[in-house]
Scaffold this motif. Structure first.
Motif, PDB file in Angstrom:
ATOM      1  N   VAL A 176       0.530  -1.246  -0.234  1.00 13.17           N
ATOM      2  CA  VAL A 176       0.158   0.271   0.456  1.00 13.17           C
ATOM      3  C   VAL A 176       0.359   1.335  -0.526  1.00 13.17           C
ATOM      4  CG1 VAL A 176      -1.625   1.419   1.108  1.00 13.17           C
ATOM      5  CG2 VAL A 176      -2.082  -1.386   1.056  1.00 13.17           C
ATOM      6  N   ALA A 177       1.894   1.206   0.648  1.00 17.50           N
ATOM      7  CA  ALA A 177       2.689   2.187   1.085  1.00 17.50           C
ATOM      8  C   ALA A 177       2.775   2.958  -0.549  1.00 17.50           C
ATOM      9  CB  ALA A 177       3.894   1.702   1.993  1.00 17.50           C
ATOM     10  N   ASP A 178       4.038   1.830  -1.414  1.00 21.52           N
ATOM     11  CA  ASP A 178       4.434   1.540  -2.587  1.00 21.52           C
ATOM     12  C   ASP A 178       3.123   2.220  -3.668  1.00 21.52           C
ATOM     13  OD1 ASP A 178       6.805   1.508  -1.702  1.00 21.52           O
ATOM     14  OD2 ASP A 178       6.601  -0.384  -3.018  1.00 21.52           O
ATOM     15  N   THR A 179       2.074   2.488  -3.032  1.00 20.49           N
ATOM     16  CA  THR A 179       1.077   3.489  -4.539  1.00 20.49           C
ATOM     17  C   THR A 179       1.195   5.281  -3.568  1.00 20.49           C
ATOM     18  OG1 THR A 179      -0.550   3.079  -2.833  1.00 20.49           O
ATOM     19  CG2 THR A 179      -0.276   0.950  -4.749  1.00 20.49           C
ATOM     20  N   SER A 180       1.587   5.551  -2.254  1.00 21.23           N
ATOM     21  CA  SER A 180       1.464   6.226  -2.053  1.00 21.23           C
ATOM     22  C   SER A 180       2.378   7.524  -1.165  1.00 21.23           C
ATOM     23  CB  SER A 180       0.062   6.362  -1.039  1.00 21.23           C
ATOM     24  OG  SER A 180       0.482   5.808   0.018  1.00 21.23           O
ATOM     25  N   THR A 181       3.480   6.459  -1.175  1.00 21.58           N
ATOM     26  CA  THR A 181       4.745   7.167  -1.127  1.00 21.58           C
ATOM     27  C   THR A 181       5.585   6.576  -1.540  1.00 21.58           C
ATOM     28  OG1 THR A 181       3.637   7.412   1.512  1.00 21.58           O
ATOM     29  CG2 THR A 181       6.369   7.839   1.028  1.00 21.58           C
ATOM     30  N   ALA A 182       6.601   8.072  -2.183  1.00 22.03           N
ATOM     31  CA  ALA A 182       7.980   7.315  -3.109  1.00 22.03           C
ATOM     32  C   ALA A 182       9.557   6.835  -1.723  1.00 22.03           C
ATOM     33  CB  ALA A 182       8.747   8.209  -3.860  1.00 22.03           C
ATOM     34  N   ARG A 183       9.605   5.627  -2.470  1.00 23.13           N
ATOM     35  CA  ARG A 183      11.049   5.241  -1.689  1.00 23.13           C
ATOM     36  C   ARG A 183      12.334   6.411  -1.862  1.00 23.13           C
ATOM     37  NH1 ARG A 183      11.113  -0.542  -3.932  1.00 23.13           N
ATOM     38  NH2 ARG A 183       9.369  -1.491  -3.280  1.00 23.13           N
ATOM     39  N   GLU A 234      -6.092  10.835 -11.988  1.00 21.61           N
ATOM     40  CA  GLU A 234      -6.757   9.663 -11.835  1.00 21.61           C
ATOM     41  C   GLU A 234      -6.804   8.430 -12.450  1.00 21.61           C
ATOM     42  OE1 GLU A 234     -11.596   8.940  -9.946  1.00 21.61           O
ATOM     43  OE2 GLU A 234     -10.709  10.923 -11.137  1.00 21.61           O
ATOM     44  N   ASP A 235      -6.410   8.699 -14.285  1.00 20.97           N
ATOM     45  CA  ASP A 235      -6.343   7.995 -14.499  1.00 20.97           C
ATOM     46  C   ASP A 235      -5.240   7.462 -15.373  1.00 20.97           C
ATOM     47  OD1 ASP A 235      -6.434  10.129 -16.377  1.00 20.97           O
ATOM     48  OD2 ASP A 235      -7.023  10.063 -17.817  1.00 20.97           O
ATOM     49  N   LYS A 236      -4.347   7.670 -14.706  1.00 21.78           N
ATOM     50  CA  LYS A 236      -3.458   7.567 -15.178  1.00 21.78           C
ATOM     51  C   LYS A 236      -1.788   6.448 -14.462  1.00 21.78           C
ATOM     52  CE  LYS A 236      -2.959   9.316 -19.157  1.00 21.78           C
ATOM     53  NZ  LYS A 236      -2.980   8.802 -20.768  1.00 21.78           N
ATOM     54  N   VAL A 237      -2.927   6.034 -13.236  1.00 21.39           N
ATOM     55  CA  VAL A 237      -2.419   5.036 -12.226  1.00 21.39           C
ATOM     56  C   VAL A 237      -0.956   4.400 -13.130  1.00 21.39           C
ATOM     57  CG1 VAL A 237      -2.381   3.529 -10.472  1.00 21.39           C
ATOM     58  CG2 VAL A 237      -3.746   5.219 -10.799  1.00 21.39           C
ATOM     59  N   VAL A 239       0.871   4.465 -15.893  1.00 20.35           N
ATOM     60  CA  VAL A 239       1.901   5.053 -16.046  1.00 20.35           C
ATOM     61  C   VAL A 239       2.518   5.876 -14.941  1.00 20.35           C
ATOM     62  CG1 VAL A 239       2.667   6.815 -17.652  1.00 20.35           C
ATOM     63  CG2 VAL A 239       0.264   5.867 -18.464  1.00 20.35           C
ATOM     64  N   THR A 240       2.510   6.230 -14.237  1.00 21.75           N
ATOM     65  CA  THR A 240       2.322   6.793 -13.262  1.00 21.75           C
ATOM     66  C   THR A 240       3.352   6.100 -11.912  1.00 21.75           C
ATOM     67  OG1 THR A 240       1.175   7.362 -11.880  1.00 21.75           O
ATOM     68  CG2 THR A 240       1.589   9.013 -13.376  1.00 21.75           C
ATOM     69  N   GLY A 241       2.093   4.849 -11.448  1.00 22.46           N
ATOM     70  CA  GLY A 241       2.635   4.011 -10.702  1.00 22.46           C
ATOM     71  C   GLY A 241       2.007   4.650  -9.159  1.00 22.46           C
ATOM     72  N   TYR A 242       0.816   5.584  -8.710  1.00 20.54           N
ATOM     73  CA  TYR A 242       0.950   5.907  -7.683  1.00 20.54           C
ATOM     74  C   TYR A 242      -0.856   6.374  -8.378  1.00 20.54           C
ATOM     75  CZ  TYR A 242       5.615   7.285  -6.333  1.00 20.54           C
ATOM     76  OH  TYR A 242       6.915   7.472  -5.831  1.00 20.54           O
ATOM     77  N   ALA A 243      -1.267   6.538  -7.051  1.00 18.54           N
ATOM     78  CA  ALA A 243      -2.625   6.171  -6.869  1.00 18.54           C
ATOM     79  C   ALA A 243      -3.387   8.133  -7.015  1.00 18.54           C
ATOM     80  CB  ALA A 243      -3.326   6.127  -5.245  1.00 18.54           C
ATOM     81  N   TYR A 244      -4.677   8.179  -7.811  1.00 14.72           N
ATOM     82  CA  TYR A 244      -4.832   9.449  -7.618  1.00 14.72           C
ATOM     83  C   TYR A 244      -3.887  11.110  -6.423  1.00 14.72           C
ATOM     84  CZ  TYR A 244      -8.421  13.707  -8.842  1.00 14.72           C
ATOM     85  OH  TYR A 244      -8.447  14.912  -8.490  1.00 14.72           O
TER      86      TYR A 244
END
Length: 281
Positions: A176-183, A234-237, A239-244
């Protein structure tokens, strides 16, 4: 004088007189082109026969063909130079940082950080150019709406990102952290070019519902005018790897932000033809 001689003289006179009569008749009734060639004939000024060999009549302007107009040259619009700035150099405002493109070096620190003079939750720091753009953005929003914005989060150093990421992993797990916070080493905040914006007073801070607030709506439609990109649409998860994240804006400069807005391209990866980065490698 004998008869024969008289007869010969008379006949000659008749022939001469007859020839003169015939010549006069021919000169009177023959075509002008022929008649004027006869001895003693008066040339007709309007006749082509009055021109000597090599003296050709000059064509009138009406007879000359109209000159062909030169084609108007087509103005070429210069193409946007996508290679004008580096996508790899962390000091470039076009640097692309994602899960597949970590900063080099990983502990990079921007050289020109300044404190941003805007309302805030945590005192904001950004690179000088980005700071000036944020001040202009906040002022324009307030002038147009009568509402206010504040900085939620801005520059974060490598050590700070280590702490933020570890806290998120502890609270929600790594997936979950990897979808909202960058390493650490892959965060746009470490570039000094990214800012998280919230409403003042706070409303939907760091939440997807911020996108539906007056602040979030205005930013989505106008931030490009000041050089900012809504980095995680919102529609590019994929591509970017992150949630909206309707609160996360990345400074890329007015020229690039305008070009992307005009082209309707919403991610740096797609605009520059770079691979999508949905996961870490």
């Amino acid at each position: 004088m004998g008869w024969r001689r008289i007869t010969a003289i008379s006949l000659a006179a008749v022939l001469v007189a007859g020839g003169a009569v015939a010549l006069g008749f021919f000169a009177t009734h023959a075509p002008a082109s022929v008649a004027t060639a006869l001895p003693g004939a008066t040339p007709d000024p309007g006749s082509p026969a009055t021109h000597t060999p090599g003296d050709r009549p000059t064509p009138t302007d009406a007879a000359r063909p109209a000159p062909t107009a030169s084609p108007t040259p087509i103005a070429l619009v210069p193409r946007f130079d996508k290679a004008a700035r580096s996508h790899d150099d962390p000091t470039s405002i076009w640097v692309v940082v994602d899960k597949d493109r970590p900063l080099q070096p990983a502990d990079y620190t921007p050289p020109d950080l300044v404190t941003v003079p805007v309302p805030h939750v945590w005192e904001p720091q950004l690179r000088r150019e980005a700071s000036d753009a944020v001040v202009a953005l906040f002022a324009a929003f307030t002038a147009e709406t009568g509402l206010k914005l504040q900085s939620q989060s801005s520059y974060r150093s490598y050590p700070t990102q280590v702490a933020v990421y570890n806290d998120d992993v502890s609270a929600h797990g790594q997936a979950v952290a990897d979808t909202s916070t960058a390493r650490p080493g892959t965060s746009e905040h470490q570039t000094g070019l990214a800012i998280d914006i919230s409403a003042l007073p706070a409303s939907c801070s760091l939440d997807a519902c911020f996108g539906a607030t007056p602040q979030g709506t205005w930013l989505a439609h106008n931030a490009w005018k000041y050089g900012f990109l809504l980095r995680y649409p919102e529609d590019k998860v994929a591509v970017t790897g992150y949630a909206y994240e309707p609160w996360h804006f990345r400074y890329i400069g007015v020229d690039l932000a305008t070009e992307m807005h005009t082209d309707g391209v919403t991610t740096l990866e797609e605009f520059f033809g770079l691979p999508a980065a949905p996961t870490y490698h």
